[in-house]
Design a protein around this motif. Structure first.
Motif, mmCIF file in Angstrom:
data_model
loop_
_atom_site.group_PDB
_atom_site.id
_atom_site.type_symbol
_atom_site.label_atom_id
_atom_site.label_comp_id
_atom_site.label_asym_id
_atom_site.label_seq_id
_atom_site.Cartn_x
_atom_site.Cartn_y
_atom_site.Cartn_z
ATOM 1 N N UNK A 11 0.650 -1.197 0.081
ATOM 2 C CA UNK A 11 -0.071 -0.033 0.197
ATOM 3 C C UNK A 11 0.773 0.924 -0.027
ATOM 4 N N UNK A 12 1.927 1.046 0.614
ATOM 5 C CA UNK A 12 2.857 2.306 0.994
ATOM 6 C C UNK A 12 3.476 2.964 -0.367
ATOM 7 N N UNK A 13 4.045 1.690 -1.151
ATOM 8 C CA UNK A 13 4.725 2.012 -2.304
ATOM 9 C C UNK A 13 4.086 2.470 -3.507
ATOM 10 N N UNK A 14 2.560 1.971 -3.388
ATOM 11 C CA UNK A 14 1.703 2.233 -4.387
ATOM 12 C C UNK A 14 1.154 3.923 -4.191
ATOM 13 N N UNK A 15 1.212 4.009 -3.011
ATOM 14 C CA UNK A 15 0.642 5.503 -2.463
ATOM 15 C C UNK A 15 1.758 6.588 -2.960
ATOM 16 N N UNK A 16 3.050 5.831 -3.081
ATOM 17 C CA UNK A 16 4.346 7.090 -3.305
ATOM 18 C C UNK A 16 4.456 7.043 -4.586
ATOM 19 N N UNK A 40 -8.402 -4.457 -3.041
ATOM 20 C CA UNK A 40 -8.138 -5.048 -1.795
ATOM 21 C C UNK A 40 -9.338 -4.949 -0.855
ATOM 22 N N UNK A 41 -10.510 -4.342 -1.367
ATOM 23 C CA UNK A 41 -11.603 -4.346 -0.588
ATOM 24 C C UNK A 41 -11.562 -3.856 0.846
ATOM 25 N N UNK A 42 -10.984 -2.806 0.860
ATOM 26 C CA UNK A 42 -10.741 -2.155 2.082
ATOM 27 C C UNK A 42 -11.356 -0.736 1.997
ATOM 28 N N UNK A 43 -11.431 -0.080 3.272
ATOM 29 C CA UNK A 43 -12.038 1.361 3.384
ATOM 30 C C UNK A 43 -10.626 2.307 3.184
ATOM 31 N N UNK A 44 -10.896 3.441 3.025
ATOM 32 C CA UNK A 44 -9.955 4.485 2.819
ATOM 33 C C UNK A 44 -9.259 4.712 3.919
ATOM 34 N N UNK A 45 -9.742 4.437 5.012
ATOM 35 C CA UNK A 45 -8.939 4.604 6.173
ATOM 36 C C UNK A 45 -7.613 3.488 6.154
ATOM 37 N N UNK A 49 -3.855 3.356 7.956
ATOM 38 C CA UNK A 49 -3.502 2.570 9.082
ATOM 39 C C UNK A 49 -3.005 1.325 8.807
ATOM 40 N N UNK A 50 -2.699 0.903 7.599
ATOM 41 C CA UNK A 50 -1.904 -0.505 7.302
ATOM 42 C C UNK A 50 -1.037 -0.313 5.988
#
Length: 305
Positions: A11-16, A40-45, A49-50
């Motif tokens: 998640x982190x490197x995709x955001x970057x 990934x079927x997750x909420x924006x939070x 957080x992860x």
């Protein structure tokens, strides 16, 4: 971002990398993060957080394939199959336009007009059984976003909402959206007014439409890869369908009833003139969220006005 570096796809490197991918691909950066959340079927939070969450091999493959499709012109909404509009969720596919935020202005204006009507019991939830329901018509409904949003707001009032479209495939999507959003809309297969009866008891109090209004020779249409061109463009500099809707409205609209149409940013004057030439009064044009002229509305003149 390709399948070759997918092994490090967190998640982190995709955001970057999202901003760089968006700039290089001319797609909105939020499409990338929204697509990630869908995969990934997750909420924006979850993005906060992860950040170390590592995508599975299947998730990596789906995510990368979606980015490639977006880079080739596929809108995010067609990948996810849904689009939010007026706080509701709508299924969309290649047979429907993707609902846009500026179209919410059209919904707002219709509701504002309905609420403003004096001594009309328009929003009277305790109307007697002998009171005929008010009637609203959505022409060219597509995904049904306008008709369904209005029906949702009027569901506790005495209103009947009718929506028409020429595309049977679009009507299937609209019917599904109405069921999913738990509203009652009558859908009719029709080319504009063609299949609708002309009868005093079946006139409408409101007619609303977001018709095709882009000039069929507009160069920007050449770059569209997914959305149906027939739902976007029209002859006569984009005004042909608007002309037809306005010119025929008096046959289907009650005297004093409202006609509200979404149109191009540079068509306000022409559309106001059409309203004026076809016996409408109290004509005004309202800007969209970007400040461009977008929605024109007016009331059909009564005999004594």
């Amino acid at each position: 971002m390709t399948a070759n570096n997918a092994a490090q796809m967190t998640v982190q490197n995709i955001k970057q990398q999202a901003k760089a991918i968006a700039e290089n691909s001319a797609i909105p950066a939020f499409w990338i993060t929204d697509w990630l959340l869908y995969v990934i079927n997750k909420s924006a939070l979850f993005l906060m957080t992860d950040p170390d969450y590592l995508l599975s091999a299947a998730e990596q493959e789906q995510f990368t394939a979606g980015i490639t499709q977006m880079q080739h012109g596929m809108p995010l909404a067609y990948l996810t199959g849904t689009q939010a509009f007026w706080s509701l969720d709508f299924k969309v596919n290649e047979h429907t336009l993707i609902p846009r935020p500026d179209t919410e202005v059209l919904v707002e204006q219709v509701l504002d007009w309905i609420v403003s009507q004096p001594n009309d019991a328009i929003l009277n939830t305790t109307a007697s059984n002998n009171t005929a329901p008010k009637r609203l018509l959505d022409l060219g409904t597509g995904s049904g976003c306008i008709a369904i949003s209005l029906a949702h707001e009027l569901k506790h009032a005495s209103w009947q909402v009718v929506a028409v479209d020429l595309s049977l495939e679009a009507l299937k999507i609209a019917q599904s959206n109405a069921a999913n959003n738990e509203v009652d809309v009558k859908f009719v297969h029709s080319s504009w007014y063609q299949a609708l009866p002309i009868h005093e008891d079946e006139l409408f109090d409101v007619i609303v439409s977001n018709p095709p209004y882009i000039d069929e020779n507009d160069e920007h249409l050449q770059h569209l890869q997914a959305e149906p061109i027939s739902a976007l463009s029209a002859p006569n500099y984009g005004l042909a369908d608007i002309e037809h809707i306005v010119q025929q409205a008096a046959l289907y609209l009650r005297a004093g009833g409202l006609l509200a149409i979404e149109h191009g940013f540079d068509q306000g004057f022409a559309v106001r003139q059409l309203f004026l030439n076809n016996n409408f009064k109290a004509i005004k044009t309202v800007p969209d969220y970007g400040g461009n002229e977008r929605v024109t509305l007016g009331c059909l003149a009564t005999i004594d006005s």
